[in-house]
Each structure stands twice: as structure tokens, then as C-alpha cells.
Design a protein around this motif. Structure first.
Motif, PDB file in Angstrom:
ATOM      1  N   ALA A  47       0.863  -1.192   0.000  1.00  0.00           N
ATOM      2  CA  ALA A  47       0.000   0.000   0.000  1.00  0.00           C
ATOM      3  C   ALA A  47       0.891   1.231   0.000  1.00  0.00           C
ATOM      4  O   ALA A  47       2.078   1.159   0.320  1.00  0.00           O
ATOM      5  CB  ALA A  47      -0.903   0.016   1.229  1.00  0.00           C
ATOM      6  N   SER A  50       1.259   6.455   2.892  1.00  0.00           N
ATOM      7  CA  SER A  50       0.264   7.354   3.500  1.00  0.00           C
ATOM      8  C   SER A  50      -1.012   6.626   3.917  1.00  0.00           C
ATOM      9  O   SER A  50      -1.725   7.075   4.814  1.00  0.00           O
ATOM     10  CB  SER A  50      -0.073   8.496   2.540  1.00  0.00           C
ATOM     11  N   THR A  51      -1.330   5.495   3.276  1.00  0.00           N
ATOM     12  CA  THR A  51      -2.540   4.742   3.626  1.00  0.00           C
ATOM     13  C   THR A  51      -2.222   3.443   4.368  1.00  0.00           C
ATOM     14  O   THR A  51      -3.125   2.687   4.693  1.00  0.00           O
ATOM     15  CB  THR A  51      -3.365   4.409   2.362  1.00  0.00           C
ATOM     16  N   TRP A  52      -0.945   3.193   4.633  1.00  0.00           N
ATOM     17  CA  TRP A  52      -0.527   1.952   5.289  1.00  0.00           C
ATOM     18  C   TRP A  52      -1.284   1.682   6.594  1.00  0.00           C
ATOM     19  O   TRP A  52      -1.782   0.571   6.798  1.00  0.00           O
ATOM     20  CB  TRP A  52       0.978   1.963   5.532  1.00  0.00           C
ATOM     21  N   PRO A  53      -1.426   2.666   7.495  1.00  0.00           N
ATOM     22  CA  PRO A  53      -2.136   2.390   8.751  1.00  0.00           C
ATOM     23  C   PRO A  53      -3.565   1.878   8.534  1.00  0.00           C
ATOM     24  O   PRO A  53      -4.062   1.073   9.317  1.00  0.00           O
ATOM     25  CB  PRO A  53      -2.143   3.739   9.476  1.00  0.00           C
ATOM     26  N   LYS A  54      -4.202   2.327   7.479  1.00  0.00           N
ATOM     27  CA  LYS A  54      -5.571   1.903   7.176  1.00  0.00           C
ATOM     28  C   LYS A  54      -5.633   0.416   6.817  1.00  0.00           C
ATOM     29  O   LYS A  54      -6.612  -0.263   7.123  1.00  0.00           O
ATOM     30  CB  LYS A  54      -6.102   2.745   6.000  1.00  0.00           C
ATOM     31  N   TYR A  55      -4.592  -0.115   6.165  1.00  0.00           N
ATOM     32  CA  TYR A  55      -4.612  -1.489   5.663  1.00  0.00           C
ATOM     33  C   TYR A  55      -3.739  -2.463   6.443  1.00  0.00           C
ATOM     34  O   TYR A  55      -3.856  -3.671   6.258  1.00  0.00           O
ATOM     35  CB  TYR A  55      -4.166  -1.508   4.198  1.00  0.00           C
ATOM     36  N   GLU A  56      -2.879  -1.976   7.314  1.00  0.00           N
ATOM     37  CA  GLU A  56      -1.908  -2.852   7.985  1.00  0.00           C
ATOM     38  C   GLU A  56      -2.572  -4.023   8.712  1.00  0.00           C
ATOM     39  O   GLU A  56      -2.169  -5.173   8.556  1.00  0.00           O
ATOM     40  CB  GLU A  56      -1.058  -2.038   8.959  1.00  0.00           C
ATOM     41  N   LYS A  57      -3.591  -3.764   9.514  1.00  0.00           N
ATOM     42  CA  LYS A  57      -4.263  -4.835  10.258  1.00  0.00           C
ATOM     43  C   LYS A  57      -4.950  -5.814   9.308  1.00  0.00           C
ATOM     44  O   LYS A  57      -4.931  -7.028   9.538  1.00  0.00           O
ATOM     45  CB  LYS A  57      -5.262  -4.236  11.247  1.00  0.00           C
TER      46      LYS A  57
END
Length: 70
Positions: A47, A50-57
Motif C-alpha cells: 500500500a 500514507s494509507t498503510w495504517p488503514k490497511y496494515e491490520k
């Protein structure tokens, strides 16, 4: 990086294309083998940074769902 007993890599990279403004990416990468059948598995999730935290889990849960026999 280790997740669900799999050893993997957390990779950060940056696009050098001037048009994109040098977008940064993060990827989770796992490569493993099933010993019984000698099959190899390649698991990859990526990803924009900038959007990594949204998809990490979501990525972690997906990788945890793999049942790779040893």
C-alpha cells in the motif's frame, strides 16, 4: 519481521517518477515452503505509505489466515 510463525520482510520503497512526486510504498513479503509437498508460497501485501495504517491490520489478518503446513 515475524507473523504467525512466518519470517518475512517489511519493505519501504519510493517511486522515483517525477510525475508521481516520489510516492512512498510499504510492503509485507513472506516466502515459505511446505516441506511435505515441496511447494513454495509467496505472500505479498502493499500500500502507499500514507494509507498503510488503514490497511496494515487487514494485511496481517489475511496473512494469519494462511494455513501452511510444515
Amino acid at each position: 519481521f515475524s507473523l504467525s510463525g512466518l519470517e518475512g520482510y517489511l519493505i519501504t520503497a519510493k517511486d522515483r517518477d517525477e510525475k508521481s512526486g516520489g510516492l512512498a510504498f510499504k510492503s509485507l513479503l513472506f516466502i515459505t515452503a511446505e516441506k511435505k509437498s515441496n511447494r513454495e508460497f509467496f505472500i505479498w501485501a502493499t500500500a502507499f505509505e500514507s494509507t498503510w495504517p488503514k490497511y496494515e491490520k487487514l494485511f496481517e489478518n489475511c496473512i494469519k489466515s494462511f494455513k501452511i503446513p510444515q
